[in-house]
Design an enzyme around this catalytic site. Structure first.
Site, short mmCIF file in Angstrom:
data_model
loop_
_atom_site.label_atom_id
_atom_site.label_comp_id
_atom_site.label_asym_id
_atom_site.label_seq_id
_atom_site.Cartn_x
_atom_site.Cartn_y
_atom_site.Cartn_z
N GLU A 68 0.82 -1.21 0.00
CA GLU A 68 0.00 0.00 0.00
C GLU A 68 0.86 1.26 0.00
O GLU A 68 0.54 2.23 -0.69
CB GLU A 68 -0.96 0.00 1.19
CG GLU A 68 -2.06 -1.04 1.10
CD GLU A 68 -2.91 -0.91 -0.16
OE1 GLU A 68 -2.97 0.19 -0.73
OE2 GLU A 68 -3.51 -1.91 -0.58
N TYR A 105 -7.06 6.47 3.41
CA TYR A 105 -7.13 5.36 2.46
C TYR A 105 -6.32 4.15 2.93
O TYR A 105 -6.83 3.02 2.97
CB TYR A 105 -6.64 5.77 1.06
CG TYR A 105 -6.28 4.55 0.27
CD1 TYR A 105 -7.28 3.74 -0.25
CD2 TYR A 105 -4.96 4.14 0.14
CE1 TYR A 105 -6.97 2.55 -0.91
CE2 TYR A 105 -4.64 2.96 -0.51
CZ TYR A 105 -5.65 2.18 -1.04
OH TYR A 105 -5.34 1.00 -1.66
N ASP A 157 -10.29 4.91 -2.71
CA ASP A 157 -9.11 5.40 -3.42
C ASP A 157 -9.56 5.99 -4.76
O ASP A 157 -10.75 6.07 -5.05
CB ASP A 157 -8.11 4.26 -3.64
CG ASP A 157 -8.51 3.40 -4.81
OD1 ASP A 157 -9.72 3.19 -4.99
OD2 ASP A 157 -7.63 2.95 -5.56
#
Length: 287
Positions: free
Chosen positions: A32, A115, A133
């Site tokens: 991520e 996010y 996102d």
DNA sequence: CAGCCGTGGTC
DNA sequence: TGACCAAGGCT
């Protein structure tokens, strides 16, 4: 639209390393961070090497931050490497070396925003979280709102919509989050959406409205040529590629304008992306 | 909250 | 060919 989207995902999900069970929560978190504004194709090789070197947060926390910056390579936005290193340190100190499962605990980590906290909670821990996102926002903008693009910044209305659409069941919610993201990444793309293979094209509000063009102010691209960012990038490339501290004269060669060059270098020092040694040479922090 | 923060591929 | 774009976060 949940059924078709989740069914489509079951058939079309990419086999990405951070989606495999052996990735674990740490692997999900590393991916991520790397995927923040960086395409999957460029992340893949760096991710593999990163996880081989630092299979647990404590492994990363044990090396100097400069090592993380060097391993980050050319992914861009090297401060992400610094923040991931700091997050690893925080998890080692405060969470027993484990990736937190609570959204609030994740959010408190450096480099983890709304996010990323939701993504890790959902993808790594199977939690019921609205994951919003750029892909999901685009899918919702088209399928539900009927516009070509979402607003420039995430709005309260988008958050409400994402929560309203989130399935009640935890496991289903996690699959839904991943599925909507994947749909945005592979089918409902920004420039040339592949509506011909979209599982919900028959009920897409944007299509039903005749696929109208983008209304409102043009989406401003970020300037690059001649900016401090470009200078910083060149300076960082030199530091990254040198295993020895470099003299100031070497850094001077990357940019003509000394005023801008010095400003960029000061910025890197202030950001702790570089450090100056007592002898006047420069290097990555602690590396 | 608008601006800043890297890098490279694509059409 | 250059503008746009890629799983954001921070100030």
């Amino acid at each position: 639209m949940h059924g078709p989207v989740v069914a489509w995902f079951a058939e079309n999900a990419r086999d990405l390393p951070w989606r495999r069970p052996e990735a674990g929560a740490w692997g999900v978190m590393v991916s991520e961070f790397m995927l923040q504004q960086t395409p999957v194709a460029r992340v893949l090789p760096v991710y593999e090497e990163w996880m081989r070197r630092w299979p647990r947060p404590a492994d990363l926390a044990a090396v100097p931050p400069g090592e993380a910056v060097r391993a980050w390579g050319r992914l861009g936005y090297p401060r992400r490497a610094l923040r991931l290193h700091a997050a690893a340190g925080a998890m080692t100190e405060r969470h027993g070396g484990e990736v937190p499962t609570e959204h609030a605990h994740l959010l408190a980590l450096p480099g983890v925003g709304e996010y990323t906290a939701a993504a890790v909670a959902s993808f790594a821990h199977g939690r019921r979280q609205a994951v919003l996102d750029t892909n999901v926002r685009r899918v919702f903008a088209r399928a539900v709102v009927g516009t070509r693009y979402p607003p420039n910044a995430t709005t309260a209305a988008e958050r409400r919509l994402a929560r309203a659409l989130l399935p009640e069941d935890e496991a289903t919610a996690a699959r839904w989050a991943a599925a909507t993201m994947e749909l945005g990444a592979l089918v409902c793309t920004a420039r040339a959406p592949r509506c011909g293979v979209c599982p919900i094209s028959d009920r897409c509000a944007w299509r039903l409205a005749g696929s109208p063009e983008h209304q409102g102010p043009p989406r401003r691209g970020q300037a690059w040529a001649g900016t401090d960012r470009q200078v910083r990038g060149r300076l960082m490339a030199v530091l990254r590629e040198s295993m020895e501290p470099v003299r100031a004269s070497v850094l001077e060669r990357v940019w003509e304008d000394s005023v801008q060059r010095e400003r960029a270098l000061r910025g890197l020092l202030a950001d702790r992306l570089a450090e100056r040694l007592p002898d006047g040479r420069y290097r990555l922090p602690g590396a």
